[in-house]
Design an enzyme around this catalytic site. Structure first.
Site, mmCIF file in Angstrom:
data_model
loop_
_atom_site.group_PDB
_atom_site.id
_atom_site.type_symbol
_atom_site.label_atom_id
_atom_site.label_comp_id
_atom_site.label_asym_id
_atom_site.label_seq_id
_atom_site.Cartn_x
_atom_site.Cartn_y
_atom_site.Cartn_z
ATOM 1 N N GLU A 86 0.827 -1.203 0.000
ATOM 2 C CA GLU A 86 0.000 0.000 0.000
ATOM 3 C C GLU A 86 0.864 1.258 0.000
ATOM 4 O O GLU A 86 1.963 1.271 0.540
ATOM 5 C CB GLU A 86 -0.903 0.024 1.234
ATOM 6 C CG GLU A 86 -1.997 -1.020 1.154
ATOM 7 C CD GLU A 86 -2.901 -1.028 2.384
ATOM 8 O OE1 GLU A 86 -4.071 -1.375 2.220
ATOM 9 O OE2 GLU A 86 -2.446 -0.696 3.483
ATOM 10 N N CYS A 100 3.466 8.575 1.180
ATOM 11 C CA CYS A 100 4.064 7.620 2.108
ATOM 12 C C CYS A 100 4.148 6.275 1.386
ATOM 13 O O CYS A 100 3.130 5.769 0.922
ATOM 14 C CB CYS A 100 3.169 7.531 3.349
ATOM 15 S SG CYS A 100 3.640 6.240 4.494
ATOM 16 N N CYS A 107 5.938 -7.022 7.029
ATOM 17 C CA CYS A 107 7.053 -6.521 7.831
ATOM 18 C C CYS A 107 7.416 -7.546 8.889
ATOM 19 O O CYS A 107 6.549 -8.022 9.626
ATOM 20 C CB CYS A 107 6.678 -5.195 8.503
ATOM 21 S SG CYS A 107 8.069 -4.469 9.403
ATOM 22 N N CYS A 111 6.471 -4.783 15.568
ATOM 23 C CA CYS A 111 6.275 -3.814 16.654
ATOM 24 C C CYS A 111 4.852 -4.021 17.182
ATOM 25 O O CYS A 111 3.922 -4.232 16.396
ATOM 26 C CB CYS A 111 6.451 -2.384 16.142
ATOM 27 S SG CYS A 111 8.113 -2.067 15.532
ATOM 28 N N CYS A 114 1.777 -1.940 15.700
ATOM 29 C CA CYS A 114 1.731 -1.591 14.277
ATOM 30 C C CYS A 114 1.042 -2.668 13.459
ATOM 31 O O CYS A 114 1.424 -3.841 13.496
ATOM 32 C CB CYS A 114 3.150 -1.374 13.762
ATOM 33 S SG CYS A 114 3.190 -0.922 12.016
ATOM 34 N N GLY A 157 6.908 -1.972 6.160
ATOM 35 C CA GLY A 157 8.282 -2.460 6.048
ATOM 36 C C GLY A 157 9.319 -1.563 6.687
ATOM 37 O O GLY A 157 9.032 -0.458 7.136
ATOM 38 N N GLU A 158 10.530 -2.090 6.726
ATOM 39 C CA GLU A 158 11.655 -1.363 7.332
ATOM 40 C C GLU A 158 12.654 -1.024 6.229
ATOM 41 O O GLU A 158 13.366 -1.904 5.741
ATOM 42 C CB GLU A 158 12.284 -2.265 8.411
ATOM 43 C CG GLU A 158 13.630 -1.832 8.925
ATOM 44 C CD GLU A 158 13.680 -0.373 9.428
ATOM 45 O OE1 GLU A 158 12.773 0.049 10.162
ATOM 46 O OE2 GLU A 158 14.644 0.328 9.052
ATOM 47 N N SER A 212 12.189 5.698 14.895
ATOM 48 C CA SER A 212 11.041 5.302 15.712
ATOM 49 C C SER A 212 11.547 4.898 17.090
ATOM 50 O O SER A 212 11.962 3.766 17.300
ATOM 51 C CB SER A 212 10.304 4.136 15.040
ATOM 52 O OG SER A 212 9.747 4.587 13.838
ATOM 53 N N CYS A 331 -0.503 6.408 9.975
ATOM 54 C CA CYS A 331 0.689 5.722 10.488
ATOM 55 C C CYS A 331 0.312 4.420 11.167
ATOM 56 O O CYS A 331 -0.517 4.412 12.065
ATOM 57 C CB CYS A 331 1.368 6.548 11.578
ATOM 58 S SG CYS A 331 2.313 7.887 11.001
#
Ligand code: SAH
Length: 367
Positions: A86, A100, A107, A111, A114, A157-158, A212, A331
Site C-alpha cells: 500500500e 508515504c 514486515c 512492533c 503496528c 516495512g523497514e 522510531s 501511520c
C-alpha cells in the site's frame, strides 16, 4: 519504470529521432502520462512500439480508497509477482502533498502497536517498486494540477533492511530526469538498525532521517519493539550521535503515544533527559487504531502534557497531525486486507512471548 538509458538505446536502435526521447521522458515524468497512448504528440506506430517494449511502472493500482475529507488517498498496488503493498497520498491544509511508500511486502519487525506487523513478511521491494509508488502519485497529482512535495518511507516495512534498493530509489526520486525532489523533502524512517544509521550518516546526500524511538529506556523499548532486543538503546543513541556529528542535520524521533505504556509523565521526563541537547525534534504520534487489541491510544490531554514536559525541558516536540484514519491509511494502519494476517504477541503483558518473537525476527534478519 521507464529508464532514460533504455529509452535512448531503444530509440537509437529503432531509428526513432533523438528528440522523441526528450519528448517521451517529459510526458511520462513531468506531465503525468500514464501510458504511451496518453502522449498525444507521438505518432501511432511509435506509441505501439513503446507499449510493446516498455513497462511504464512495476506497480499496478488495483484498489483506491479516498478519505471522507478528500485529503487522503490510499492505493493498493499489485507487484509483478502478484504480491500487494500500500501507498498513501496525504494532502495537508498547509499545501504539503506528501506520499508515504512501502519498502517491503509485509514486515518482519512485529512492533506491538503496528498493523503492518500483522502481515506475513514476504520480501523486500526492488528500487523500482519503491520509486514507482512515488511516480504513480506524482502523476496522479500532476493530472489534478498539483505537485508532489514530500516523500516519507513510512509505509509497510523497514527501509533499512533493504538498504541498497533504498539508495537506488532515493537516487531516482532526487534525479531531475525522473521525480526531481530535493533531498530535504524526503524522509526515511527506521525502527533503529544501528549499522545502517551509521551508513546513512556517511551518504553524501541530505535526506532526512526519522527514528522510531517510542520509549525512553531499554526495558520499555524492548517490551514494545522486539527489534530493541537486538539493537540496544545505548548503541542506538551512539549511532544517533554519530549521525548528528557527521551530518549536522536535525533528526526526528517518532514516539507513538500508547496509553499507560509509554505515556506517563515519568516517561516524558526520561525522554527529555535522553535527547536533551541533541539537534532533534520529537514527533508525538497519536496512536491510530488497528485490529491489535493489546494497545490503546493515550488521551489527548495526556499527549498535551507529555509535549509540554518535553518543551519545558527545551526539547522541540510537536504532535503529528494524522490523516486518513477513516480509510486505515494513517501511520501504522497499513495492513492490506488482501493478505492474511498473522497472530500478534501481547508484548506488554507477556514479555517472554516478545523475546521468542524477537529471536525469530533476529534469525530472519541474519539470513
Ligand atoms: N519501519 C519503519 C517505517 C514504518 S512505520 C519504522 O519503524 O520507522 C512509520 C511510523 O509509524 C513508525 O514510527 C511507526 O512506529 C509508527 N506507527 C506504527 N504503528 C502505529 C500506530 N498504530 N499508530 C501510530 N503510529 C504508528
Amino acid at each position: 519504470m521507464l529508464s532514460l538509458d533504455q529509452l535512448k538505446e531503444f530509440c537509437a536502435a529503432q531509428k526513432i529521432p533523438a528528440f522523441r526521447v526528450k519528448q517521451i521522458m517529459q510526458a511520462v515524468y513531468q506531465e503525468g502520462a500514464e501510458t504511451f497512448n496518453d502522449i498525444t504528440t507521438l505518432p501511432a506506430p511509435i506509441k505501439k512500439l513503446l507499449t510493446d517494449t516498455f513497462q511504464i511502472s512495476t506497480v499496478k493500482p488495483t484498489a483506491q480508497e479516498v478519505s471522507k475529507d478528500n485529503s487522503t488517498v490510499k492505493i493498493l498496488f499489485e507487484l509483478p509477482d502478484g504480491n500487494t503493498i500500500e501507498g498513501v497520498l496525504m494532502r495537508f491544509n498547509d499545501g504539503r502533498r506528501t506520499v508515504c511508500i512501502s519498502s517491503e511486502v509485509g514486515c518482519p519487525l512485529k512492533c506491538s502497536f503496528c498493523a503492518s506487523g500483522t502481515l506475513r513478511f514476504k520480501r523486500s521491494l526492488t528500487w523500482e517498486e519503491m520509486a514507482d509508488q512515488v511516480i504513480y502519485f506524482s502523476r496522479y497529482l500532476k493530472r489534478n494540477g498539483e505537485e508532489l512535495n514530500h516523500v516519507v518511507y513510512m509505509g509497510i516495512g523497514e527501509p533499512f533492511r533493504n538498504y541498497d534498493n533504498l539508495l537506488k530509489s532515493l537516487a531516482i526520486l532526487m534525479d531531475p530526469q525522473y521525480v526531481g525532489l530535493g533531498a530535504r523533502k524526503i524522509t526515511v524512517s527506521t525502527a533503529g538498525i544501528v549499522e545502517k544509521i551509521r551508513m546513512f550518516a556517511d551518504e553524501p546526500f541530505q535526506v532526512n532521517l526519522a527514528l522510531s524511538l517510542h520509549a525512553p529506556n531499554q526495558e520499555l523499548r524492548q517490551k514494545i519493539m522486539p527489534i530493541a532486543l537486538r539493537y540496544k538503546l545505548d548503541d542506538l543513541m551512539d549511532a544517533v550521535k554519530y549521525y548528528l556529528d557527521k551530518t549536522k542535520r536535525r533528526i526526528s524521533f517518532e514516539y507513538v503515544m500508547l496509553r499507560d505504556v509509554n505515556d506517563t509523565e515519568e516517561c516524558a521526563h526520561e525522554l527529555a533527559k535522553l535527547v536533551k541537547g541533541m539537534l532533534c525534534h520529537v514527533n508525538l504520534i497519536p496512536y491510530n487504531a488497528t485490529d491489535i487489541d493489546t494497545v490503546a491510544g493515550s488521551e489527548k490531554s495526556t499527549i498535551k502534557r507529555f509535549q509540554e514536559i518535553l518543551n519545558d525541558a527545551g526539547v522541540p516536540a510537536t504532535t503529528r497531525v494524522s490523516l486518513g484514519q477513516d480509510i486505515a491509511a494513517a501511520c501504522g494502519q497499513l495492513a492490506n486486507k488482501a493478505q492474511k494476517p498473522v497472530n500478534m504477541p501481547r508484548p506488554v503483558a507477556m514479555p517472554s512471548v516478545v523475546k521468542k518473537m524477537a529471536r525469530k525476527v533476529q534469525a530472519k534478519m541474519e539470513k
